[in-house]
Design a protein around this motif. Structure first.
Motif, short mmCIF file in Angstrom:
data_model
loop_
_atom_site.label_atom_id
_atom_site.label_comp_id
_atom_site.label_asym_id
_atom_site.label_seq_id
_atom_site.Cartn_x
_atom_site.Cartn_y
_atom_site.Cartn_z
N ASN A 147 -9.94 8.21 -6.40
CA ASN A 147 -9.69 8.63 -5.10
C ASN A 147 -9.15 10.30 -5.10
O ASN A 147 -8.38 10.63 -5.60
CB ASN A 147 -8.33 7.75 -4.47
CG ASN A 147 -8.32 7.87 -3.05
OD1 ASN A 147 -8.05 8.98 -2.50
ND2 ASN A 147 -8.57 6.72 -2.23
N VAL A 201 -6.20 0.08 -7.07
CA VAL A 201 -5.30 1.41 -7.24
C VAL A 201 -6.09 2.44 -7.75
O VAL A 201 -7.21 2.68 -8.20
CB VAL A 201 -4.29 0.93 -8.59
CG1 VAL A 201 -3.54 2.08 -9.06
CG2 VAL A 201 -3.79 -0.26 -8.55
N SER A 202 -5.54 3.78 -7.08
CA SER A 202 -6.21 5.02 -7.37
C SER A 202 -6.16 5.49 -8.88
O SER A 202 -4.92 5.26 -9.53
CB SER A 202 -5.33 5.96 -6.18
OG SER A 202 -5.92 7.35 -6.75
N GLU A 259 -7.94 11.78 -2.42
CA GLU A 259 -6.51 11.94 -1.73
C GLU A 259 -5.34 11.56 -2.09
O GLU A 259 -4.23 11.90 -1.99
CB GLU A 259 -7.03 11.54 -0.19
CG GLU A 259 -8.18 12.21 0.38
CD GLU A 259 -8.42 11.75 1.79
OE1 GLU A 259 -7.50 10.68 2.14
OE2 GLU A 259 -9.39 12.19 2.52
N ILE A 260 -5.43 10.25 -2.94
CA ILE A 260 -4.38 9.71 -3.42
C ILE A 260 -4.12 9.84 -4.95
O ILE A 260 -5.20 9.49 -5.61
CB ILE A 260 -4.44 8.02 -2.81
CG1 ILE A 260 -4.35 7.73 -1.53
CG2 ILE A 260 -3.28 7.50 -3.53
CD1 ILE A 260 -4.52 6.49 -0.89
N VAL A 297 -4.14 1.48 -3.22
CA VAL A 297 -4.68 1.99 -2.03
C VAL A 297 -5.08 0.81 -1.06
O VAL A 297 -4.89 0.99 0.19
CB VAL A 297 -6.14 2.65 -2.55
CG1 VAL A 297 -7.08 3.02 -1.57
CG2 VAL A 297 -6.01 3.52 -3.65
N SER A 298 -5.36 -0.39 -1.36
CA SER A 298 -5.64 -1.60 -0.47
C SER A 298 -5.05 -2.62 -1.34
O SER A 298 -4.97 -2.97 -2.43
CB SER A 298 -7.00 -1.53 -0.30
OG SER A 298 -7.80 -1.83 -1.46
N GLU A 355 -9.20 -0.38 -10.50
CA GLU A 355 -8.89 1.10 -10.14
C GLU A 355 -10.20 1.89 -10.04
O GLU A 355 -11.21 1.29 -10.25
CB GLU A 355 -8.51 1.67 -11.47
CG GLU A 355 -7.07 1.18 -11.90
CD GLU A 355 -6.80 2.10 -13.28
OE1 GLU A 355 -5.50 2.41 -13.49
OE2 GLU A 355 -7.63 1.94 -14.26
N GLU A 356 -10.03 2.64 -9.08
CA GLU A 356 -11.29 3.55 -8.36
C GLU A 356 -10.69 5.11 -8.20
O GLU A 356 -9.54 5.12 -7.92
CB GLU A 356 -11.40 2.94 -7.09
CG GLU A 356 -12.01 1.52 -7.03
CD GLU A 356 -12.58 1.11 -5.48
OE1 GLU A 356 -12.33 1.93 -4.77
OE2 GLU A 356 -13.14 -0.11 -5.39
N ILE A 385 0.75 -1.31 -0.07
CA ILE A 385 0.22 0.03 0.12
C ILE A 385 0.82 1.25 -0.02
O ILE A 385 1.87 1.21 0.87
CB ILE A 385 -0.90 -0.22 1.37
CG1 ILE A 385 -1.95 -1.11 1.19
CG2 ILE A 385 -1.50 1.23 1.41
CD1 ILE A 385 -2.88 -1.38 2.25
N GLY A 386 0.34 2.12 -0.87
CA GLY A 386 1.34 3.27 -0.94
C GLY A 386 2.27 3.38 -2.04
O GLY A 386 2.85 4.41 -2.24
#
Length: 198
Positions: free
Chosen positions: A85, A114-115, A87-88, A94-95, A82-83, A60-61
């Motif tokens: 986001n 993934v963002s 903030e990211i 992301v998760s 993919e979603e 993550i990150g």
């Protein structure tokens, strides 16, 4: 009787269905009523059981391209979705499921989210100072911005025009953000009294 030596070779491989220590297959394969040449080697493939792998401790990150390369090197199966986001930034994980650092069988498919970044586009804030309220609101709404209008009295400015805006012109903001504008609304009667010509 004659003693014959039969050459038997064995190799091992991971198998999710056959328990460790049991034969998965043989070569040549078994065929009913078929005689094998005594000189022909029989090779047995023996199960090592399920292959256990450990997910990396940090996923993550990280950038998805780096994660893919790492998982490929470990022969770990994965599925990426993919979603949006807010903030990211785009391309960052992301998760992950199962969780980072967890042990699992090699047949397990890891689900990674993934963002895609923000669903809102960047827009450049224009200047709406000295525009009429209607014109300013129209300009901002065409940029998909929300507009909050308040009123103040300023006798040095024309009635009904924008005298201030909450976001400085030229600043990059996102669609959907709220911009506040202050419109001049005078209650002062500006009509001059007519002078007598007598």
């Amino acid at each position: 009787g004659t003693n014959y030596e039969i050459a038997i070779g064995a190799c091992e491989e991971y198998n999710d269905e056959v328990e460790a220590g049991y034969v998965i297959k043989q070569s040549p394969e078994y065929r009913k009523d078929y005689n094998y040449n005594i000189s022909q080697e029989i090779t047995l493939t023996v199960s090592k059981g399920q292959k256990i792998v450990t997910l990396p401790k940090k996923i993550i990150g990280k950038k998805i391209d780096d994660v893919k390369a790492e998982l490929d090197s470990l022969d770990i199966l994965y599925n990426v979705t993919e979603e949006h986001n807010e903030e990211i930034q785009a391309g960052i994980v992301v998760s992950v499921d199962p969780e980072e650092g967890e042990e699992m069988t090699a047949a397990t498919v890891v689900n990674i989210v993934v963002s895609k970044g923000s669903q809102y586009k960047d827009v450049e804030m224009p200047s709406v100072i000295n525009e009429t309220e209607a014109s300013a609101v129209d300009t901002l709404k065409k940029l998909n911005l929300n507009v909050n209008v308040t009123y103040e009295e300023n006798l040095s400015k024309s009635d009904g025009v924008v005298i201030s805006q909450s976001v400085q012109n030229g600043k990059i903001i996102k669609e959907g953000e709220t911009v506040s504008i202050v419109v001049n609304k005078t209650t002062y009667n500006r009509s001059r009294k007519s002078n007598s010509c007598n």
